[in-house]
Design a protein around this motif. Structure first.
Motif, short mmCIF file in Angstrom:
data_model
loop_
_atom_site.label_atom_id
_atom_site.label_comp_id
_atom_site.label_asym_id
_atom_site.label_seq_id
_atom_site.Cartn_x
_atom_site.Cartn_y
_atom_site.Cartn_z
N GLN A 262 0.86 -1.44 0.07
CA GLN A 262 -0.08 -0.07 0.05
C GLN A 262 0.92 1.25 0.01
O GLN A 262 0.56 2.29 -0.85
CB GLN A 262 -0.73 0.05 1.21
N ASN A 263 2.00 1.41 0.71
CA ASN A 263 2.59 2.54 0.99
C ASN A 263 3.59 2.64 -0.15
O ASN A 263 4.01 4.00 -0.59
CB ASN A 263 3.51 2.40 2.13
N THR A 264 3.91 1.70 -0.87
CA THR A 264 4.87 1.84 -2.21
C THR A 264 3.95 2.52 -3.29
O THR A 264 4.48 3.41 -3.86
CB THR A 264 5.15 0.42 -2.69
N VAL A 265 2.71 2.09 -3.29
CA VAL A 265 1.83 3.17 -4.24
C VAL A 265 1.70 4.35 -3.82
O VAL A 265 1.84 5.59 -4.47
CB VAL A 265 0.50 2.38 -4.23
N HIS A 266 1.80 4.87 -2.48
CA HIS A 266 1.70 6.24 -1.81
C HIS A 266 2.77 6.85 -2.25
O HIS A 266 2.66 7.98 -2.72
CB HIS A 266 1.54 6.06 -0.36
N VAL A 267 3.98 6.45 -2.06
CA VAL A 267 5.25 7.06 -2.33
C VAL A 267 5.53 7.12 -3.83
O VAL A 267 5.79 8.36 -4.19
CB VAL A 267 6.53 6.09 -1.70
N ALA A 357 4.23 11.53 6.02
CA ALA A 357 5.63 11.03 6.24
C ALA A 357 6.04 10.66 5.02
O ALA A 357 7.20 10.92 4.12
CB ALA A 357 6.15 10.17 7.16
N TYR A 358 5.28 9.68 4.24
CA TYR A 358 5.64 9.00 3.10
C TYR A 358 5.61 9.98 1.79
O TYR A 358 6.02 9.83 0.61
CB TYR A 358 4.78 7.90 2.72
N ILE A 359 4.90 11.30 1.91
CA ILE A 359 4.89 12.23 0.92
C ILE A 359 6.28 12.94 1.00
O ILE A 359 6.92 13.36 -0.27
CB ILE A 359 3.78 13.22 1.41
N TYR A 360 6.85 13.19 2.20
CA TYR A 360 8.11 13.78 2.19
C TYR A 360 9.25 12.70 1.56
O TYR A 360 10.33 13.37 0.87
CB TYR A 360 8.43 13.99 3.64
N VAL A 361 9.07 11.49 1.99
CA VAL A 361 9.84 10.29 1.34
C VAL A 361 9.80 10.57 -0.20
O VAL A 361 10.91 10.33 -0.77
CB VAL A 361 9.40 9.02 1.72
N GLY A 362 8.70 10.48 -0.63
CA GLY A 362 8.37 10.34 -2.12
C GLY A 362 8.87 11.65 -3.07
O GLY A 362 9.49 11.64 -4.04
N LEU A 363 8.72 12.87 -2.34
CA LEU A 363 9.14 14.16 -2.88
C LEU A 363 10.58 14.44 -2.79
O LEU A 363 11.32 14.98 -3.77
CB LEU A 363 8.07 15.23 -2.18
#
Length: 437
Positions: A262-267, A357-363
């Motif tokens: 799920q979080n891989t899709v989010h990132v 947090a995963y938004i900061y990880v992805g961006l």
């Protein structure tokens, strides 16, 4: 009642007394920045990339977090130990799968043809309905946010009425109190609806321009289904040999993998949307370069961070599942209820912080710990604005998800009623109920 607090439809949304401005000329010059540079954490203009704030609020590259947005991090593998642990646990589960499959012989004699047919038809229907819902949300964004607020109040009120009719006093009291709080909440956040609508509409436009993200989401949904089957066979066979003492570890394995998917899709989505904001011409096709690079980064450099945060949620979810087994003891019902409530609150808090947090990880490519610190700082600086806006948007998504789920269940129910033997291969005679579920 609420209409008096609504601003003019054409007015600029106001957040904490500051108008949400259009992108500055300096921000617009990023339109020449390549998607590859953005996704590889590089910035030829010498400043970090972000779609959310004016350029004067941006720190220098490599500087400390300023409480508004992050800075682009050097490209490196973060939280590697958790990624290694995740892959190692998959190897262990593969061993148990092979051992369990080898000991089952000719199988259990079930015929899953009817289940597969029903799942395929319902899946295609849900996909089409979701596509229609996307266009519907873009056209009626503000109206849907208002309806979602009343939908939440209505659900609480229905719970209270049901509790009163069935004699469940506690359910009735909690339902009516929740409905009252919902009315107060709707009154105070009514003026923020235009801003939330603008955020939701922007997100929908970005998704529509990058429909490849839907393909990524469905691919991981397929993986999640396959993992559920894998885990069921492997864990079932292993627990038959080792007993229930291993249940906790297997539950952690189950929830951990689902959280990682799920979080891989989010990132991945965070990286694609970030590129789309600055370089729309390079992130506006179904399978753009931005999508491929964001997906690659989420499954390599940031995968350890994804595994880290996912493990925290998985542990709490496994504890909650174990706690449910204690409910059969009447002597500890009250204590069990308190523990369940605390675990549910802890799970909700971790999941909510993970989402940001995963938004900061992805961006920007932060590690999980650094991303979490930045989220806390963001909330301290921005107060409740971000949380309220996010909650209003989630209400809409929840309402539409419930509607699509019920409609899809109705299709399954119809298929079950039309063919009473649809699920006979797996031992169920009530095809209609099984089809709806």
């Amino acid at each position: 009642m609420f209409g008096q607090r609504e601003r003019d439809d054409n007015a600029i949304p106001i957040v904490q007394g500051v108008a949400v401005s259009a992108p500055s000329q300096q921000q617009k010059q990023y339109s020449g920045t390549s998607a590859a540079a953005y996704n590889n954490y590089e910035n030829p203009h010498g400043a970090p990339l972000s779609p959310f704030v004016p350029q004067h609020e941006v720190d220098d590259v490599g500087g400390e977090f300023n409480g508004v947005k992050g800075t682009v991090q050097p490209k490196k593998y973060n939280d590697v130990g958790f990624a290694v642990a995740f892959y190692a646990h998959l190897v262990v589960m593969a061993y148990f799968l092979l051992a369990s499959a080898g000991g089952q012989g000719d199988g259990n004699g079930y015929n899953y043809a009817g289940v597969a047919w029903c799942v395929c038809v319902c899946g295609i229907f849900a996909l089409g309905l979701s596509t229609v819902a996307l266009s519907f949300m873009m056209k009626f964004t503000r109206e849907l946010i208002k309806i979602a607020l009343f939908f939440s109040i209505g659900m609480s009120l229905a719970t209270g009425i049901f509790g009163a009719i069935s004699g469940q006093v506690m359910m009735a009291v909690m339902g009516f109190i929740s409905a009252a709080f919902g009315c107060c909440y709707a009154y105070f956040v009514w003026g923020r609806i235009p801003f939330a609508a603008a955020n939701l509409n922007t997100a929908l436009v970005a998704i529509q321009a990058n429909m490849g993200l839907a393909g990524v989401a469905y691919f991981f949904l397929f993986l999640a289904f396959g993992w559920s089957v894998w885990w069921s066979v492997a864990a079932g066979g292993a627990m038959a040999n080792f007993g229930t003492f291993a249940l906790f570890l297997f539950l952690v394995s189950y929830y951990w993998t689902h959280q990682v998917l799920q979080n891989t899709v989010h990132v991945t989505s965070a990286g694609v949307i970030g590129t789309w904001w600055f370089v729309p011409e390079e992130a506006s096709t179904c399978f753009s370069t931005a999508l491929m690079e964001s997906f690659t980064r989420a499954t390599t450099y940031s995968f350890g961070s994804i595994c880290f945060g996912s493990l925290l949620v998985a542990i709490v979810q496994a504890l909650r599942h174990l706690q449910h087994h204690l409910r059969g003891n009447d002597d500890f019902n009250f204590l069990v209820c308190i523990v369940d409530c605390l675990l549910a609150c802890l799970e909700a808090i971790i999941e909510y912080l993970n989402k940001w947090a995963y938004i900061y990880v992805g961006l920007y490519g932060y590690s999980y710990i650094e991303a979490g610190k930045n989220v806390i700082t963001l909330f301290q600086n921005k107060g409740w604005t971000a949380i309220i806006t996010d909650d209003l948007v989630e209400n809409v998504l929840f309402m539409l998800s419930v509607g699509i789920g019920l409609a899809t269940g109705l299709i399954g129910l119809i298929m079950g009623k039309m063919d009473g033997d649809l699920f006979a291969g797996i031992g169920y005679d009530d095809a209609g109920t099984v089809g709806f579920v």
